[in-house]
Enzyme design. Structure first.
Site, PDB file in Angstrom:
ATOM      1  CB  THR A  52      -3.399   8.440   3.309  1.00  0.00           C
ATOM      2  OG1 THR A  52      -2.490   7.584   4.015  1.00  0.00           O
ATOM      3  CG2 THR A  52      -3.647   9.664   4.197  1.00  0.00           C
ATOM      4  CD  GLU A  80      -2.325   1.407   2.798  1.00  0.00           C
ATOM      5  OE1 GLU A  80      -2.514   2.570   3.251  1.00  0.00           O
ATOM      6  OE2 GLU A  80      -2.596   0.375   3.439  1.00  0.00           O
ATOM      7  CE  LYS A 121      -6.484   2.263   8.137  1.00  0.00           C
ATOM      8  NZ  LYS A 121      -5.603   3.241   7.448  1.00  0.00           N
TER       9      LYS A 121
END
Length: 209
Positions: free
Chosen positions: A71, A45, A131
């Site tokens: 993000t 990621e 998450k």
């Protein structure tokens, strides 16, 4: 449930580590992904905190790397990441606009949450996985607690996860864990020290037993 969501969950169950790269400089995204893969971490990621991240995404995706972008805060970022080839999106918190873009594009999103109410909201928004961040602040036992009301929600532990505690998060109910600076220190990435990153990845994966 979309096929892309089912596929991501199944793939994370088989290979339960996502390397999260937060580095101001990435000299070679393909080499970075290959170094991680050699160490046993298939998922990488990149994040929008890295300048020009879409260029790195495009290079890695073009080389066939299992690459996503995190993000992701806005719909525009989501569209840019998908256009660059991101195979999945990750948000730090609940982002309905990002979820809408991901759903329309057929791209899975791992949505950030912390409280039980936020976990439910993430599921309602169509998250492929949730998450839980920051995981270290609440510890592995928190995942066991969340498993009570949410036995079927795939949870990903992120924030403060390292080789010393990753196994405990999985044992207490996390589907997968995120490996951060312990595996991909920003300086090692910037220096292109791929051998060091491979070594760190191997140590992290070995800690899972």
């Amino acid at each position: 449930m979309g096929t892309e969501t089912t596929d991501l969950r199944a793939a994370l169950a088989r290979q339960p580590v996502i390397a999260v790269v937060r580095a101001p400089v990435i000299p070679d995204a393909v080499a970075l992904c290959e170094a991680l893969a050699e160490g046993g971490i298939a998922w990488t990621e990149l994040t929008f905190t890295t300048p020009d991240v879409t260029r790195h995404l495009a290079r890695a995706a073009g080389a066939g790397c299992r690459i996503g972008v995190g993000t992701v805060l806005t719909a525009d970022q989501a569209r840019a990441g998908i256009a660059a080839g991101a195979g999945f999106l990750v948000t730090p918190g609940l982002r309905p606009a990002v979820a809408d873009v991901a759903r329309q594009a057929g791209i899975p999103v791992v949505m950030g949450a912390l409280t039980p109410s936020e976990v439910a909201d993430a599921v309602d928004l169509g998250a492929a996985a949730v998450k839980v961040f920051p995981a270290k602040a609440f510890g592995p036992g928190y995942f066991k607690d969340l498993r009570g009301p949410y036995p079927d929600v795939p949870l990903v532990a992120s924030g403060g996860v390292n080789a010393g505690n990753a196994r405990a998060f999985l044992d207490h109910g996390a589907l997968a864990v995120c490996a951060g600076t312990d595996v991909v220190p920003p300086q090692a990435v910037a220096d292109g020290d791929w051998a060091d990153i491979t070594r760190r990845a191997k140590e992290f994966v070995a800690s899972l037993g």
